[in-house]
Design a protein around this motif. Structure first.
Motif, PDB file in Angstrom:
ATOM      1  N   MET A   1      14.566  35.546 -31.769  1.00  0.00           N
ATOM      2  CA  MET A   1      14.358  34.405 -32.659  1.00  0.00           C
ATOM      3  C   MET A   1      14.076  33.156 -31.828  1.00  0.00           C
ATOM      4  SD  MET A   1      16.898  32.906 -35.625  1.00  0.00           S
ATOM      5  CE  MET A   1      18.183  32.414 -34.467  1.00  0.00           C
ATOM      6  N   LEU A   2      12.983  32.487 -32.150  1.00  0.00           N
ATOM      7  CA  LEU A   2      12.607  31.262 -31.452  1.00  0.00           C
ATOM      8  C   LEU A   2      13.470  30.114 -31.957  1.00  0.00           C
ATOM      9  CD1 LEU A   2      10.508  30.033 -29.453  1.00  0.00           C
ATOM     10  CD2 LEU A   2       9.109  29.502 -31.455  1.00  0.00           C
ATOM     11  N   ARG A   3      14.111  29.400 -31.022  1.00  0.00           N
ATOM     12  CA  ARG A   3      14.961  28.260 -31.384  1.00  0.00           C
ATOM     13  C   ARG A   3      14.251  26.967 -30.995  1.00  0.00           C
ATOM     14  NH1 ARG A   3      21.298  29.328 -30.483  1.00  0.00           N
ATOM     15  NH2 ARG A   3      21.451  31.403 -31.420  1.00  0.00           N
ATOM     16  N   ILE A   4      14.031  26.112 -31.996  1.00  0.00           N
ATOM     17  CA  ILE A   4      13.351  24.837 -31.790  1.00  0.00           C
ATOM     18  C   ILE A   4      14.346  23.705 -31.988  1.00  0.00           C
ATOM     19  CG2 ILE A   4      11.460  23.325 -32.562  1.00  0.00           C
ATOM     20  CD1 ILE A   4      10.533  26.048 -31.446  1.00  0.00           C
ATOM     21  N   GLY A   5      14.396  22.771 -31.055  1.00  0.00           N
ATOM     22  CA  GLY A   5      15.181  21.550 -31.225  1.00  0.00           C
ATOM     23  C   GLY A   5      14.263  20.457 -31.732  1.00  0.00           C
ATOM     24  N   LEU A   6      14.531  19.948 -32.933  1.00  0.00           N
ATOM     25  CA  LEU A   6      13.710  18.904 -33.541  1.00  0.00           C
ATOM     26  C   LEU A   6      14.455  17.578 -33.448  1.00  0.00           C
ATOM     27  CD1 LEU A   6      11.331  17.905 -35.374  1.00  0.00           C
ATOM     28  CD2 LEU A   6      12.747  18.582 -37.331  1.00  0.00           C
ATOM     29  N   THR A   7      13.791  16.563 -32.903  1.00  0.00           N
ATOM     30  CA  THR A   7      14.435  15.254 -32.809  1.00  0.00           C
ATOM     31  C   THR A   7      13.407  14.148 -32.967  1.00  0.00           C
ATOM     32  OG1 THR A   7      16.107  14.000 -31.568  1.00  0.00           O
ATOM     33  CG2 THR A   7      14.301  14.973 -30.274  1.00  0.00           C
ATOM     34  N   GLY A   8      13.915  12.935 -33.090  1.00  0.00           N
ATOM     35  CA  GLY A   8      13.074  11.759 -33.263  1.00  0.00           C
ATOM     36  C   GLY A   8      13.971  10.601 -33.640  1.00  0.00           C
ATOM     37  N   GLY A   9      13.526   9.393 -33.389  1.00  0.00           N
ATOM     38  CA  GLY A   9      14.323   8.222 -33.724  1.00  0.00           C
ATOM     39  C   GLY A   9      14.447   8.049 -35.225  1.00  0.00           C
ATOM     40  N   ALA A  26      10.464  28.503 -41.695  1.00  0.00           N
ATOM     41  CA  ALA A  26      11.486  28.353 -40.658  1.00  0.00           C
ATOM     42  C   ALA A  26      12.867  28.244 -41.291  1.00  0.00           C
ATOM     43  CB  ALA A  26      11.213  27.111 -39.815  1.00  0.00           C
ATOM     44  N   ALA A  27      13.846  28.851 -40.651  1.00  0.00           N
ATOM     45  CA  ALA A  27      15.241  28.579 -41.013  1.00  0.00           C
ATOM     46  C   ALA A  27      15.623  27.262 -40.343  1.00  0.00           C
ATOM     47  CB  ALA A  27      16.134  29.711 -40.533  1.00  0.00           C
ATOM     48  N   GLY A 106      17.404  37.884 -40.096  1.00  0.00           N
ATOM     49  CA  GLY A 106      16.033  38.231 -39.748  1.00  0.00           C
ATOM     50  C   GLY A 106      15.081  37.058 -39.570  1.00  0.00           C
ATOM     51  N   ALA A 107      15.609  35.840 -39.457  1.00  0.00           N
ATOM     52  CA  ALA A 107      14.736  34.669 -39.276  1.00  0.00           C
ATOM     53  C   ALA A 107      13.984  34.770 -37.949  1.00  0.00           C
ATOM     54  CB  ALA A 107      15.563  33.387 -39.316  1.00  0.00           C
ATOM     55  N   ARG A 108      12.676  34.436 -37.984  1.00  0.00           N
ATOM     56  CA  ARG A 108      11.870  34.496 -36.756  1.00  0.00           C
ATOM     57  C   ARG A 108      11.920  33.185 -35.984  1.00  0.00           C
ATOM     58  NH1 ARG A 108       6.134  35.563 -38.630  1.00  0.00           N
ATOM     59  NH2 ARG A 108       6.908  34.307 -40.364  1.00  0.00           N
ATOM     60  N   CYS A 109      12.131  32.090 -36.726  1.00  0.00           N
ATOM     61  CA  CYS A 109      12.127  30.768 -36.108  1.00  0.00           C
ATOM     62  C   CYS A 109      13.242  29.941 -36.722  1.00  0.00           C
ATOM     63  CB  CYS A 109      10.775  30.088 -36.338  1.00  0.00           C
ATOM     64  SG  CYS A 109      10.682  28.398 -35.713  1.00  0.00           S
TER      65      CYS A 109
END
Length: 199
Positions: A1-9, A26-27, A106-109
């Motif tokens: 499973m690809l783990r993405i860190g999402l951030t922003g001000g 995406a989960a 089963g989440a892919r992302c």
């Protein structure tokens, strides 16, 4: 499973991007929502906050007095650091529990919505890629004052307490520039990025 860190001000449009990614399959895990949960009445952080900061920082309902704590933490960087030392480990534990649940379903992302990704220093090793939603500081001020009722100086103080824009951009593997975009244009940007995530 690809783990993405999402951030922003604050006011960057990060939450909108998260909704779009979720709409594409995406989960997601919302670190802010978990943080609010641990500081709500009965939350795991409450006894520690009472012990560290005293009863005045606990509201009548038994949760953290957010307004008082926000004012105190922005005026005293050491207090903000102490609060983060209480909250961040609890958020990390709950995030990992939710991540394992998403993986077993089963989440892919999986997208971690982490406002303080750069500041905390704990998150970079937990994600495969960092996605930053970026815009100019004045755009942030305009958006937040329009939606929240905060004064421009209050928003600028929040921006000043967050990681500098340059530091967020330096930490990014992918940047979505959300400056002057209408929602359909932002959606197109997000879809392009999402394809690289296998969505």
């Amino acid at each position: 499973m690809l783990r993405i860190g999402l951030t922003g001000g604050i006011g960057s449009g990060k939450s909108t991007v998260l909704q779009m990614l979720a709409g594409l399959g995406a989960a997601s895990i919302d670190a802010d929502a978990i943080s609010r949960g641990v500081t709500a009445p009965g939350g795991a952080a409450i006894p520690l906050i009472r012990q560290r900061f005293g009863p005045p920082f606990i509201a009548g309902d038994g949760g953290m007095d957010r307004a008082r704590m926000r004012e105190h933490a922005y005026a005293h960087p050491a207090a903000r650091k102490q609060l983060e030392e209480i909250i961040h480990p609890l958020v990390g534990q709950e995030s990992e529990r939710q991540a394992l649940a998403a993986e077993s379903s089963g989440a892919r992302c999986l997208v971690f919505d982490i406002p303080l990704l750069v500041e905390s220093g704990r998150w970079r090793s937990r994600v495969h890629r960092v996605l930053v939603v970026d815009c100019r500081a004045e755009t942030q001020v305009q958006r937040v004052t329009a939606r929240s009722g905060l004064q421009p100086d209050e928003v600028r103080a929040i921006i000043a307490a967050q990681a500098p824009r340059a530091l967020r951009l330096a930490a990014a593997d992918i940047v979505i520039c959300n400056e002057g975009l209408q929602l359909p244009q932002l959606q197109a940007e997000v879809e392009e990025v999402a394809r690289t995530f296998g969505l």
